[in-house]
Enzyme design. Structure first.
Site, PDB file in Angstrom:
ATOM      1  N   ASP A  63      48.419  13.415  53.042  1.00  0.00           N
ATOM      2  CA  ASP A  63      47.392  13.476  54.095  1.00  0.00           C
ATOM      3  C   ASP A  63      47.768  12.590  55.277  1.00  0.00           C
ATOM      4  O   ASP A  63      47.505  12.936  56.436  1.00  0.00           O
ATOM      5  CB  ASP A  63      46.030  13.050  53.549  1.00  0.00           C
ATOM      6  CG  ASP A  63      45.510  13.966  52.457  1.00  0.00           C
ATOM      7  OD1 ASP A  63      45.950  15.134  52.395  1.00  0.00           O
ATOM      8  OD2 ASP A  63      44.677  13.513  51.659  1.00  0.00           O
ATOM      9  N   ASP A  95      44.338  12.295  44.986  1.00  0.00           N
ATOM     10  CA  ASP A  95      44.090  11.362  46.079  1.00  0.00           C
ATOM     11  C   ASP A  95      43.993   9.966  45.496  1.00  0.00           C
ATOM     12  O   ASP A  95      43.553   9.791  44.355  1.00  0.00           O
ATOM     13  CB  ASP A  95      42.792  11.709  46.807  1.00  0.00           C
ATOM     14  CG  ASP A  95      42.919  12.950  47.672  1.00  0.00           C
ATOM     15  OD1 ASP A  95      44.041  13.288  48.080  1.00  0.00           O
ATOM     16  OD2 ASP A  95      41.888  13.575  47.961  1.00  0.00           O
TER      17      ASP A  95
END
Length: 159
Positions: free
Chosen positions: A131, A115
């Site tokens: 995402d 991330d």
């Protein structure tokens, strides 16, 4: 022909996602933020072993099972028992699947998801490009099903 286009869209999503993750891993130190859009976003390399908000942390087998089931449902729906999805909704499904595939590749390769996008204007978990595709695909699909594809709901009630 349509299936090929959806597949190419999925491949594009995965390629963009994996490129951004590669650049993140290569050029940003773990947990050291880099200003991107001051006051809005910064880039922070985080290793996420869970799902949204770090839920189900360390449950890689669960994510793999969900992804395999989702793959099976998509293939079954597309080739065996087509539902009354519009072309737009199928593009949304491709975006969701592409994002899921990008994250699954990370889980298989690293044991965690990379991330990197952190909001600085609000307290929100760090997320990634995959995402974004998953979230946008889900929101657009739900809005479209709710407001524009009334036939989808009528057909499901008849059965």
């Amino acid at each position: 022909m349509q299936f090929l286009l959806y597949t190419l869209f999925v491949a594009f999503i995965v390629a963009v996602d994996q490129l951004v993750k590669y650049l993140t891993v290569t050029y940003i130190a773990l947990h050291t933020p880099v200003s991107f859009l001051p006051g809005l976003l910064q880039l922070t390399y985080v290793q996420n072993t869970g799902a949204a908000f770090s839920s189900f942390e360390g449950q890689q087998w669960l994510f793999a099972c969900i992804f395999v089931a989702f793959t099976g449902i998509i293939l079954f729906e597309y080739f065996k028992k087509p539902m009354h999805f519009t072309k737009f909704e199928r593009w949304c499904i491709a975006a969701i699947y592409g994002g899921g595939l990008g994250n699954m590749l990370d889980r298989v390769r690293y044991g965690y998801v990379v991330d990197m996008i952190e909001t600085t204007f609000m307290d929100f978990p760090v997320f990634n490009v995959a995402d974004c595709f998953i979230t946008c695909g889900c929101i657009l699909m739900m809005v479209h099903l709710f407001f524009f594809n009334k036939a989808f709901w009528k057909d499901s009630r008849k059965k």
